[in-house]
Motif scaffolding. Structure first.
Motif, mmCIF file in Angstrom:
data_model
loop_
_atom_site.group_PDB
_atom_site.id
_atom_site.type_symbol
_atom_site.label_atom_id
_atom_site.label_comp_id
_atom_site.label_asym_id
_atom_site.label_seq_id
_atom_site.Cartn_x
_atom_site.Cartn_y
_atom_site.Cartn_z
ATOM 1 N N MET A 281 0.849 -1.188 0.000
ATOM 2 C CA MET A 281 0.000 0.000 0.000
ATOM 3 C C MET A 281 0.885 1.238 0.000
ATOM 4 N N ILE A 282 0.442 2.243 -0.738
ATOM 5 C CA ILE A 282 1.076 3.561 -0.712
ATOM 6 C C ILE A 282 -0.009 4.554 -0.328
ATOM 7 N N LEU A 283 0.244 5.375 0.672
ATOM 8 C CA LEU A 283 -0.724 6.354 1.170
ATOM 9 C C LEU A 283 -0.122 7.748 1.029
ATOM 10 N N GLN A 284 -0.870 8.649 0.387
ATOM 11 C CA GLN A 284 -0.467 10.049 0.270
ATOM 12 C C GLN A 284 -1.593 10.892 0.842
ATOM 13 N N ARG A 285 -1.247 11.857 1.723
ATOM 14 C CA ARG A 285 -2.270 12.658 2.393
ATOM 15 C C ARG A 285 -2.066 14.143 2.169
ATOM 16 N N ALA A 286 -3.208 14.837 2.134
ATOM 17 C CA ALA A 286 -3.252 16.295 2.177
ATOM 18 C C ALA A 286 -4.191 16.640 3.322
ATOM 19 N N ASP A 287 -4.509 17.913 3.528
ATOM 20 C CA ASP A 287 -5.367 18.298 4.650
ATOM 21 C C ASP A 287 -6.721 17.594 4.623
ATOM 22 N N ALA A 288 -7.396 17.623 3.484
ATOM 23 C CA ALA A 288 -8.765 17.112 3.422
ATOM 24 C C ALA A 288 -8.896 15.796 2.657
ATOM 25 N N TYR A 289 -7.846 15.364 1.974
ATOM 26 C CA TYR A 289 -7.957 14.183 1.113
ATOM 27 C C TYR A 289 -6.781 13.249 1.336
ATOM 28 N N GLN A 290 -6.982 12.031 0.900
ATOM 29 C CA GLN A 290 -5.877 11.090 0.858
ATOM 30 C C GLN A 290 -6.043 10.213 -0.372
ATOM 31 N N LEU A 291 -4.939 9.783 -0.918
ATOM 32 C CA LEU A 291 -4.935 8.891 -2.063
ATOM 33 C C LEU A 291 -4.255 7.605 -1.621
ATOM 34 N N VAL A 292 -4.959 6.494 -1.784
ATOM 35 C CA VAL A 292 -4.435 5.201 -1.367
ATOM 36 C C VAL A 292 -4.318 4.325 -2.602
ATOM 37 N N GLU A 293 -3.136 3.802 -2.815
ATOM 38 C CA GLU A 293 -2.948 2.817 -3.872
ATOM 39 C C GLU A 293 -2.617 1.511 -3.178
ATOM 40 N N CYS A 294 -3.379 0.470 -3.477
ATOM 41 C CA CYS A 294 -3.110 -0.816 -2.841
ATOM 42 C C CYS A 294 -3.100 -1.907 -3.898
ATOM 43 N N TRP A 295 -2.341 -2.926 -3.631
ATOM 44 C CA TRP A 295 -2.265 -4.060 -4.528
ATOM 45 C C TRP A 295 -2.025 -5.303 -3.689
ATOM 46 N N SER A 296 -2.503 -6.409 -4.197
ATOM 47 C CA SER A 296 -2.313 -7.660 -3.474
ATOM 48 C C SER A 296 -2.686 -8.822 -4.366
ATOM 49 N N ASP A 297 -2.287 -9.992 -3.900
ATOM 50 C CA ASP A 297 -2.816 -11.193 -4.512
ATOM 51 C C ASP A 297 -4.323 -11.174 -4.289
ATOM 52 N N THR A 298 -5.030 -12.044 -4.926
ATOM 53 C CA THR A 298 -6.484 -12.057 -4.814
ATOM 54 C C THR A 298 -6.925 -12.186 -3.360
ATOM 55 N N VAL A 299 -7.608 -11.136 -2.886
ATOM 56 C CA VAL A 299 -8.156 -11.111 -1.536
ATOM 57 C C VAL A 299 -9.373 -10.191 -1.573
ATOM 58 N N GLY A 300 -10.408 -10.535 -0.837
ATOM 59 C CA GLY A 300 -11.614 -9.707 -0.815
ATOM 60 C C GLY A 300 -11.680 -8.854 0.432
ATOM 61 N N TYR A 301 -12.403 -7.745 0.329
ATOM 62 C CA TYR A 301 -12.608 -6.835 1.453
ATOM 63 C C TYR A 301 -14.101 -6.708 1.694
ATOM 64 N N THR A 302 -14.514 -6.810 2.952
ATOM 65 C CA THR A 302 -15.926 -6.753 3.315
ATOM 66 C C THR A 302 -16.114 -5.764 4.450
ATOM 67 N N ARG A 303 -17.172 -4.978 4.358
ATOM 68 C CA ARG A 303 -17.598 -4.112 5.483
ATOM 69 C C ARG A 303 -19.002 -4.590 5.848
ATOM 70 N N ALA A 304 -19.098 -5.224 6.990
ATOM 71 C CA ALA A 304 -20.343 -5.841 7.443
ATOM 72 C C ALA A 304 -21.235 -4.803 8.135
ATOM 73 N N PRO A 305 -22.538 -5.095 8.252
ATOM 74 C CA PRO A 305 -23.445 -4.161 8.937
ATOM 75 C C PRO A 305 -22.981 -3.786 10.340
ATOM 76 N N ARG A 306 -22.433 -4.736 11.077
ATOM 77 C CA ARG A 306 -21.946 -4.456 12.428
ATOM 78 C C ARG A 306 -20.794 -3.453 12.395
ATOM 79 N N GLN A 307 -19.906 -3.572 11.420
ATOM 80 C CA GLN A 307 -18.794 -2.634 11.306
ATOM 81 C C GLN A 307 -19.295 -1.226 10.960
ATOM 82 N N VAL A 308 -20.334 -1.153 10.128
ATOM 83 C CA VAL A 308 -20.919 0.146 9.769
ATOM 84 C C VAL A 308 -21.482 0.815 11.020
ATOM 85 N N ARG A 309 -22.181 0.034 11.871
ATOM 86 C CA ARG A 309 -22.752 0.587 13.106
ATOM 87 C C ARG A 309 -21.667 0.997 14.094
ATOM 88 N N GLN A 310 -20.642 0.159 14.263
ATOM 89 C CA GLN A 310 -19.618 0.409 15.271
ATOM 90 C C GLN A 310 -18.629 1.510 14.863
#
Length: 103
Positions: free
Chosen positions: A10-39
């Protein structure tokens, strides 16, 4: 696949109000579950721009296939799945302001 064969970064670049994230990986999925949204509420949007490979975005009843010629805008205030179909690179720009400004 052995667990020590995983590659990613991952490469992360930040400014005051924004950030740009470039990420790469072997095949892997990302999930945001309802519980994570609430918490951990996150009202920002993510502008996703695949640089290589294809990524499947599922949110609600919608599914989008994003390729290097097709970007997507997603909210983090709802559950989602982000599933790369292969090793890929994705740039993400978190933003609260989704208005379009003419130049």
């Amino acid at each position: 696949m052995r667990t020590d064969d995983f590659r990613g970064g991952m490469i992360l670049q930040r400014a005051d109000a924004y950030q740009l994230v470039e990420c790469w990986s072997d095949t892997v999925g990302y999930t945001r579950a309802p519980r994570q949204v609430r918490q951990d509420p996150d009202e920002d949007y993510r502008f996703l721009l695949p640089l290589t490979g294809e990524t499947v975005l599922r949110q609600g009843d919608e599914e989008s296939r994003l390729t290097p010629r097709a970007a997507g805008l997603m909210t983090c205030s709802a559950p989602f799945e982000l599933l790369p179909a292969q090793t890929n690179r994705v740039a993400a720009l978190p933003t609260r302001d989704c208005s379009v400004h003419a130049v």
